[in-house]
Design an enzyme around this catalytic site. Sequence first.
Site, PDB file in Angstrom:
ATOM      1  N   GLU A 221       0.568  -0.850   0.136  1.00 46.14           N
ATOM      2  CA  GLU A 221       0.164   0.399   0.169  1.00 46.14           C
ATOM      3  C   GLU A 221       0.924   1.079  -0.074  1.00 46.14           C
ATOM      4  O   GLU A 221       1.735   1.138   0.813  1.00 46.14           O
ATOM      5  CB  GLU A 221      -0.821  -0.278   1.293  1.00 46.14           C
ATOM      6  CG  GLU A 221      -1.891   0.453   0.683  1.00 46.14           C
ATOM      7  CD  GLU A 221      -2.035   2.309   1.289  1.00 46.14           C
ATOM      8  OE1 GLU A 221      -1.524   2.911   0.926  1.00 46.14           O
ATOM      9  OE2 GLU A 221      -2.504   2.727   2.976  1.00 46.14           O
TER      10      GLU A 221
ATOM     11  N   CYS B 123      -1.922   8.898   2.406  1.00 48.41           N
ATOM     12  CA  CYS B 123      -1.407   8.499   0.623  1.00 48.41           C
ATOM     13  C   CYS B 123      -2.640   8.693   0.325  1.00 48.41           C
ATOM     14  O   CYS B 123      -2.846   8.822  -0.388  1.00 48.41           O
ATOM     15  CB  CYS B 123      -1.332   6.675   0.701  1.00 48.41           C
ATOM     16  SG  CYS B 123      -2.464   6.087   1.933  1.00 48.41           S
TER      17      CYS B 123
HETATM   18  O1  LIG Z   1      -1.463   6.520   3.828  1.00 47.68           O
HETATM   19  C1  LIG Z   1      -2.096   6.184   3.505  1.00 47.68           C
HETATM   20  C2  LIG Z   1      -3.567   6.413   4.858  1.00 47.68           C
HETATM   21  C3  LIG Z   1      -4.266   4.927   5.276  1.00 47.68           C
HETATM   22  C4  LIG Z   1      -5.514   6.211   5.528  1.00 47.68           C
HETATM   23  C5  LIG Z   1      -6.617   5.598   5.770  1.00 47.68           C
HETATM   24  O2  LIG Z   1      -6.712   4.270   6.275  1.00 47.68           O
HETATM   25  O3  LIG Z   1      -7.273   5.935   6.837  1.00 47.68           O
END
Ligand SMILES: O=CCCCC(=O)O
Length: 452
Positions: A228, A262
């Site tokens: 991810e 992200c």
């Molecule tokens: O950087 C990734 C953030 C993911 C935030 C989320 O899962 O809500």
Amino acid sequence: MKFKSTNPYNGQTVGHYTGLTEKELSDKLAKSQEAFESWRKVSLSERCDLLKKAGQVLRDNVEEYAKMITLEMGKPIKESRAEVNKCALVCDYYADNAEAFLKNETISTEAFKSFVSHDPIGSVLAIMPWNFPFWQVFRYAAPTLTAGNTGLLKHAPNVFGCAKQIEEVFTKAGYPPNVFQNLIVHHDQTEKIISHETVKAITLTGSERAGSAVAEIAGRHIKKTVLELGGNNAFIVWEDADIDQSVKIALTARMLNCGQSCIAAKRFILMEGIYDEFVSKFTKAVSELKAGDPMDENTGIGPLARIDLADQLHEQVTESIKQGAKLLLGGKQNDCYHEPTILGDVVPGMAAFDQETFGPLAAMIKAKDIDHAFALSEESKYGLGVTVCTKDIEKAIKHSNRVSDGAYFVNELVKSDPRLPFGGTKKSGYGRELSKDGMMEFVNRKTVYVKK
Ligand SMILES: O=CCCCC(=O)O
């Protein structure tokens, strides 16, 4: 090796941590394998009960955990509490649904019986980032441990205090020893861990560079990875959208966690007819955010988690301005703090369009029409998610296939939800977290075929 976590708001030391020696690391890996052998035999209902308890431990200690998050990485305290509570929610979700997800799937064939069973695979290593230091870990740990695997965590060094507390959550909930272990290790030790026979798969949330390096090592050892990685989400506002509502959504989509996410909206792609109105209302909303000490209840925007992150964001702002973007708000940096910044007239080729910006920077981009907006949205190497704001719901649904990302949200910011699959396409990675999909990533979907 010694590690230290530092409060990005005031530079004070939060904690000192001693890294594992090679011998200690080997012992922990051996214990993880040993724990797996008995954990896999614990009944699913017992594993679910323990997960429920972990959720309760999180709720009972929300203040303590939220404080550590805020001290170590600078997130406003209200957001830290919300993060801990969301972790409790994901525990409840898998405790309530694991049985349905893991039950045998019957498939009729000419055999007497044929079905797919879901067996645990062993130790799963999580390499996790600092931006949601609790959430990113729990969204992997809840399904992965409940499926009967053991967990190993290599967290980001600036949130080792959080990592320690996370391990304590499982201990306090009553998990057997070593089912979940925190590894205080340096990046240099990662290769050894990935290649160790105990580790059967790796999940990583982090940068494209880290993802590629980890997948390369894992690939050499034929081990599965879920990645991810970064994102450069488009937030598209159509001509007919409710602008006030869109601005409200946009504010959270970009400024939550001081923009360090992200899935944050980074490129605001606005139809020409509403560009001025949206930009002026959004600029007003951003300028009203209260900056300050993230431990203060009223703070809406805190520092970035580390000075190099603020430096990098500032460089992207400066470069974009040199490339022709207009500075509409903010633009200044002071140590770890970067003013919430809005750039207008951003076009492809500028840093604020092409690169992931990990902080409170919003790029305003003009689109001639819907086709142009989707074309701009697709002009990214990343593919985490896209938001479209409109009153024409049917049309928005029809257009969902124009987006190659892992998520498409209408009149809502792209966000994670335990019930929905979460993950990206292109350079944003592969695999899915959360929902049934997240649980299926680290099980052996075994075909069982029985002939009489
Ligand atoms: O950087 C990734 C953030 C993911 C935030 C989320 O899962 O809500």
